[in-house]
Scaffold this motif. Sequence first.
Motif, mmCIF file in Angstrom:
data_model
loop_
_atom_site.group_PDB
_atom_site.id
_atom_site.type_symbol
_atom_site.label_atom_id
_atom_site.label_comp_id
_atom_site.label_asym_id
_atom_site.label_seq_id
_atom_site.Cartn_x
_atom_site.Cartn_y
_atom_site.Cartn_z
ATOM 1 N N SER A 145 47.289 23.595 25.250
ATOM 2 C CA SER A 145 48.019 25.053 25.902
ATOM 3 C C SER A 145 47.736 25.039 27.427
ATOM 4 N N LEU A 146 48.091 26.240 28.268
ATOM 5 C CA LEU A 146 47.993 26.552 29.494
ATOM 6 C C LEU A 146 47.486 28.156 29.129
ATOM 7 N N VAL A 147 46.692 28.170 30.458
ATOM 8 C CA VAL A 147 45.554 29.315 30.995
ATOM 9 C C VAL A 147 46.457 29.874 32.062
ATOM 10 N N ASP A 148 46.181 31.196 32.149
ATOM 11 C CA ASP A 148 46.451 32.122 33.062
ATOM 12 C C ASP A 148 45.167 33.212 33.179
ATOM 13 N N VAL A 149 44.909 32.790 34.613
ATOM 14 C CA VAL A 149 43.526 33.889 35.120
ATOM 15 C C VAL A 149 43.858 35.174 35.717
ATOM 16 N N TYR A 150 43.215 35.912 35.114
ATOM 17 C CA TYR A 150 43.850 37.472 36.085
ATOM 18 C C TYR A 150 42.617 38.224 36.354
ATOM 19 N N GLY A 151 43.057 38.375 37.644
ATOM 20 C CA GLY A 151 41.451 39.256 38.442
ATOM 21 C C GLY A 151 41.465 40.252 38.171
ATOM 22 N N HIS A 152 40.878 41.572 37.882
ATOM 23 C CA HIS A 152 41.023 43.044 38.097
ATOM 24 C C HIS A 152 39.907 43.674 38.528
ATOM 25 N N THR A 153 40.586 45.157 39.252
ATOM 26 C CA THR A 153 39.549 45.768 39.903
ATOM 27 C C THR A 153 39.526 47.170 39.532
ATOM 28 N N ASP A 154 38.289 47.695 39.328
ATOM 29 C CA ASP A 154 38.539 49.747 39.269
ATOM 30 C C ASP A 154 39.243 49.954 40.992
ATOM 31 N N THR A 155 39.169 51.399 40.584
ATOM 32 C CA THR A 155 39.746 52.197 41.909
ATOM 33 C C THR A 155 39.061 52.399 43.058
ATOM 34 N N VAL A 156 37.351 51.825 42.664
ATOM 35 C CA VAL A 156 36.776 52.595 43.737
ATOM 36 C C VAL A 156 36.831 51.495 44.857
ATOM 37 N N GLY A 157 37.195 52.154 46.551
ATOM 38 C CA GLY A 157 37.092 51.633 47.351
ATOM 39 C C GLY A 157 38.824 51.109 47.742
ATOM 40 N N SER A 158 39.347 50.672 48.853
ATOM 41 C CA SER A 158 40.576 50.624 48.949
ATOM 42 C C SER A 158 41.602 50.084 48.850
ATOM 43 N N THR A 159 42.514 50.399 47.592
ATOM 44 C CA THR A 159 43.697 49.329 47.517
ATOM 45 C C THR A 159 43.668 48.189 48.138
ATOM 46 N N SER A 160 43.434 47.324 48.820
ATOM 47 C CA SER A 160 44.097 46.711 49.764
ATOM 48 C C SER A 160 42.758 45.639 49.985
#
Length: 225
Positions: free
Chosen positions: A141-156
């Motif tokens: 198999s191949l593996v992708d790892v995705y990071g996600h945040t909420d909208t608290v704080g600045s976009t950058s």
Amino acid sequence: MNTSKSFVAGLAAISLVTVSGCVTDPNTGEQKISRTAIGGVGGAAAGALLGGLIGGKTGRIIGAVGGGAVGGVVGYRMDQQIRELREQTAGSGVDVSEVDGAILVNLPDGVTFATGSSAITPGFQRLLDNVAASLVQYPNSLVDVYGHTDTVGSTSSNQTLSERRAQAVSNYLVSRGVNSARIRWAGFGETQLKVPTGDNVNEPMNRRVEVKIIPLTQAEIDAAR
């Protein structure tokens, strides 16, 4: 340019991303717009990876096979790996599901990182140890790892944090024996919310790391060899 282990290993892989910013979905052949940088290089990403992989499929198979860590598993079944992952993470809050022919391991807020941190805690290590062991046991198999945040704080700052967390998880899996040629990572920041909200009540649902496991057929592996 980011020089993470996942990206360095990925230099041998052939990217399907074109100069126009399009990426070819390896399942359908469809061209999709992508702002994702290959191998975890910084930048926001369009929400169009559900059916594809970071950097495409063909070149990654070649790189993984060259590393000797991809091969057919006798009697392999995706539902078997899903069942084992669910058993190993039971009661932890981790969700393991099948999405578009791949396995998606959703590691939610509360079992991953402390607020604002990309340091992997001891409790999170134990969960990732189980995921890594599964990936080693089922190498095709191949593996992708995705990071996600909420909208608290600045976009950058959210974008940067999501990248650091995805990279940290990827590096940890590699440290536990998963071939780095199989893994790519990307940070999505606050661009792919599970719950569109700013009420700070449901926001924790948006803070997560996802590990996408994309099974390879024996025919794909043989072709890469």
